[in-house]
Design an enzyme around this catalytic site. Sequence first.
Site, mmCIF file in Angstrom:
data_model
loop_
_atom_site.group_PDB
_atom_site.id
_atom_site.type_symbol
_atom_site.label_atom_id
_atom_site.label_comp_id
_atom_site.label_asym_id
_atom_site.label_seq_id
_atom_site.Cartn_x
_atom_site.Cartn_y
_atom_site.Cartn_z
ATOM 1 N N VAL A 89 18.766 -9.786 -6.843
ATOM 2 C CA VAL A 89 17.678 -11.009 -6.907
ATOM 3 C C VAL A 89 17.521 -11.338 -8.378
ATOM 4 C CG1 VAL A 89 16.370 -10.913 -4.732
ATOM 5 C CG2 VAL A 89 15.621 -9.708 -6.740
ATOM 6 N N ASN A 123 9.385 -9.312 -3.870
ATOM 7 C CA ASN A 123 8.397 -8.136 -3.831
ATOM 8 C C ASN A 123 9.470 -7.273 -4.691
ATOM 9 O OD1 ASN A 123 7.150 -5.746 -2.500
ATOM 10 N ND2 ASN A 123 9.187 -5.320 -2.273
ATOM 11 N N SER A 144 1.107 -6.341 -10.006
ATOM 12 C CA SER A 144 0.409 -4.842 -10.136
ATOM 13 C C SER A 144 -0.741 -4.928 -11.118
ATOM 14 C CB SER A 144 1.471 -4.159 -10.892
ATOM 15 O OG SER A 144 0.961 -3.172 -11.353
ATOM 16 N N TYR A 198 6.696 -3.854 -18.160
ATOM 17 C CA TYR A 198 6.179 -3.958 -16.669
ATOM 18 C C TYR A 198 4.617 -4.693 -16.885
ATOM 19 C CZ TYR A 198 4.889 -2.473 -12.119
ATOM 20 O OH TYR A 198 4.521 -2.508 -10.768
ATOM 21 N N ALA A 199 3.754 -4.206 -17.526
ATOM 22 C CA ALA A 199 2.690 -5.008 -17.736
ATOM 23 C C ALA A 199 2.787 -6.483 -18.057
ATOM 24 C CB ALA A 199 1.519 -4.054 -18.722
ATOM 25 N N LYS A 208 4.489 -8.457 -15.359
ATOM 26 C CA LYS A 208 3.442 -8.708 -13.859
ATOM 27 C C LYS A 208 2.327 -9.569 -14.387
ATOM 28 C CE LYS A 208 5.406 -5.852 -10.710
ATOM 29 N NZ LYS A 208 6.027 -6.760 -9.845
HETATM 30 N N1 LIG Z 1 4.141 1.235 -5.289
HETATM 31 C C1 LIG Z 1 3.125 1.049 -6.098
HETATM 32 O O1 LIG Z 1 2.135 1.900 -6.508
HETATM 33 C C2 LIG Z 1 2.938 -0.473 -6.654
HETATM 34 C C3 LIG Z 1 1.798 -0.612 -7.514
HETATM 35 C C4 LIG Z 1 2.013 -2.117 -7.860
HETATM 36 C C5 LIG Z 1 2.762 -2.994 -7.700
HETATM 37 N N2 LIG Z 1 4.016 -2.459 -7.132
HETATM 38 C C6 LIG Z 1 5.034 -3.513 -6.931
HETATM 39 O O2 LIG Z 1 5.381 -3.859 -5.478
HETATM 40 C C7 LIG Z 1 6.782 -3.836 -5.221
HETATM 41 C C8 LIG Z 1 7.674 -3.045 -4.547
HETATM 42 O O3 LIG Z 1 7.262 -1.602 -4.771
HETATM 43 P P1 LIG Z 1 7.663 -0.304 -4.052
HETATM 44 O O4 LIG Z 1 6.817 0.909 -4.695
HETATM 45 O O5 LIG Z 1 7.553 -0.719 -2.682
HETATM 46 O O6 LIG Z 1 9.158 -0.473 -4.501
HETATM 47 P P2 LIG Z 1 10.325 0.416 -4.050
HETATM 48 O O7 LIG Z 1 11.320 0.561 -5.354
HETATM 49 O O8 LIG Z 1 10.335 1.376 -2.742
HETATM 50 O O9 LIG Z 1 11.411 -0.760 -3.088
HETATM 51 C C9 LIG Z 1 11.846 -1.850 -3.877
HETATM 52 C C10 LIG Z 1 13.184 -2.190 -3.229
HETATM 53 O O10 LIG Z 1 13.767 -3.434 -4.247
HETATM 54 C C11 LIG Z 1 15.102 -3.080 -4.132
HETATM 55 N N3 LIG Z 1 15.638 -3.808 -5.333
HETATM 56 C C12 LIG Z 1 15.599 -3.156 -6.725
HETATM 57 N N4 LIG Z 1 16.158 -3.947 -7.398
HETATM 58 C C13 LIG Z 1 16.590 -4.937 -6.691
HETATM 59 C C14 LIG Z 1 17.343 -6.223 -7.008
HETATM 60 N N5 LIG Z 1 17.650 -6.550 -8.400
HETATM 61 N N6 LIG Z 1 17.677 -7.183 -6.244
HETATM 62 C C15 LIG Z 1 17.266 -6.879 -4.641
HETATM 63 N N7 LIG Z 1 16.487 -5.565 -4.473
HETATM 64 C C16 LIG Z 1 16.320 -4.949 -5.525
HETATM 65 C C17 LIG Z 1 15.220 -1.698 -4.249
HETATM 66 O O11 LIG Z 1 16.401 -1.239 -3.675
HETATM 67 C C18 LIG Z 1 14.278 -0.982 -3.135
HETATM 68 O O12 LIG Z 1 14.594 -1.168 -1.831
HETATM 69 C C19 LIG Z 1 7.563 -4.038 -6.869
HETATM 70 O O13 LIG Z 1 7.212 -5.185 -7.246
HETATM 71 C C20 LIG Z 1 6.462 -3.192 -7.666
HETATM 72 O O14 LIG Z 1 6.052 -3.239 -8.956
HETATM 73 C C21 LIG Z 1 3.995 -1.437 -6.512
#
Ligand SMILES: NC(=O)c1ccc[n+]([C@@H]2O[C@H](COP(=O)([O-])OP(=O)(O)OC[C@H]3O[C@@H](n4cnc5c(N)ncnc54)[C@H](O)[C@@H]3O)[C@@H](O)[C@H]2O)c1
Length: 266
Positions: free
Chosen positions: A70, A96, A148, A162-163, A166
């Site tokens: 993406v 996401n 986030s 990142y900060a 977001k």
């Molecule tokens: N887990 C947390 O604690 C947390 C906290 C705040 C925000 N977030 C945000 O939530 C979102 C998802 O987090 P998560 O922990 O579920 O992540 P994750 O890394 O488990 O899942 C993200 C998915 O995105 C896919 N991906 C990565 N780069 C990509 C690209 N360029 N194109 C298409 N797909 C791609 C990966 O293959 C993965 O399957 C993120 O935006 C993250 O910043 C997570």
Amino acid sequence: MTGRLEGKVAIITGAGCVGPGWGNGRAAAVLFAREGARVLAVDKNSDSMDETLERARAEGGTIVPFACDVTDTAQVAAMVAACRDAFGRVDILVNNVGGSAPGGPVELSEEQWERQIDFNLGSVFLACKHVLPVMEAQGGGAIVNTASTSGIRWTGAAQVGYASAKAGVIQFSRVTAVQYAKRNIRVNTVVPGQMHTPMVEARLAGQRAGGDVDALLKTRLARIPLGFMGDGRDTAAAALFLASDEARFVTGTEIVVDGGMSARCD
Ligand SMILES: NC(=O)c1ccc[n+]([C@@H]2O[C@H](COP(=O)([O-])OP(=O)(O)OC[C@H]3O[C@@H](n4cnc5c(N)ncnc54)[C@H](O)[C@@H]3O)[C@@H](O)[C@H]2O)c1
């Protein structure tokens, strides 16, 4: 509850997960399918979507995988075309994809900084760029972006790329929400806090606690007033509300899903 997204078509990006269990995108894909949406599940890593597809289909949901990076505009255009080919329309977009790299302005290289902005904010821009004209032609839609708490607070580590990205997602969403409000397209943001998703084991523990998952979980838990850690299903529940018609009067705003963490100041 079932049928909250009956008749809707949703694109969910990052619908896989770095490991088994409930990442934010996987949980949204399964929940949206359960609630009646037909879902295009998008991830650059096709294998990571196997569990997502299995879980959604086990509940009788309609879900089609699509491999796409993406951050690449041509691939994002192809993603939107694939959704229209499969289901004829796009009613909901959940952006996401994202993730953090550690470091402040001195530690991060220029390339890492650009990558963080591109990955976390550029991906949202590109998906909106390609989806908004489709929603406008259809007469409306709902977009849910994923930020986030790192975009609104210091959350325990310097991760300035990142900060910043977001924080950008939040303001991007507000500005786009106002621009598109008269066109019946709502744009909102979910702001997850320190969730216990598989990403914590897969990546964060190595970055922050020398691989000691328990130590990292303990530190993260200590910041949360509710006294437990949410997971991807909590993020997905907020996204579901914002994507559904129940939120018809909600646009240009955020739902923070963090167990009260960002409300405390001690
Ligand atoms: N887990 C947390 O604690 C947390 C906290 C705040 C925000 N977030 C945000 O939530 C979102 C998802 O987090 P998560 O922990 O579920 O992540 P994750 O890394 O488990 O899942 C993200 C998915 O995105 C896919 N991906 C990565 N780069 C990509 C690209 N360029 N194109 C298409 N797909 C791609 C990966 O293959 C993965 O399957 C993120 O935006 C993250 O910043 C997570």
